[in-house]
Design an enzyme around this catalytic site. Sequence first.
Site: not given
Length: 205
Positions: A21, A93, A126, A145, A159, A163, A194
Amino acid sequence: MSQILRLQGRVALVTGGGSGIGRAAALAFSRDGANVVVAGRRETELQETVMMICERGGDALAVPTDVSDSAQVRHLIAATLAQYGRLDAAFNNAGVEGFAPVSDMTEAEFDRVIATNLKGVWLSVKYQLEAMTAAGRGGAIVNTSSWLAHGASIGSAAYSASKGGLDAMIRAIALETGAQNIRINNVNPGIIDTPMARRLGANEE
């Protein structure tokens, strides 16, 4: 009729830009005229993305980065500003898989998933916000996400937690950034073809 380049003169940063992605997003930014910085842990793959962009007439920079390390993230932003002088958009990502039943997952593995998928986005956002706010031009940040933020599969506890926490975190940060004209959102994709998905067997019959 000439192509309208909506992002001409803008600078976009993509973490996890070496494959999947992230690479697709980096190429899309470049097609719209942006200069692109790609970051990730595997330099060879990052350089491949840069080469693909340059072969299509774009401009790109690879900055190897572990987003769970604050010093490396600060260096990434500094390198972006040194090369292009601005930061207008970011796509966070970078992420790691980590799927195992609670009884089998080690504490170190749980920490690794949270450090990259949640803390890594916090660090990225940040310092991206710091650069965008200082410039006073606004900007846009999108983070990857997952549907597992609100769903579950066997072995997805760590996981899903990373997320789900990311979704909650970005809702809160969005309240802070509106006054600076900086939009921040998550996308929650399902299973996409992917390299990560193939490693997990998501596309096997």
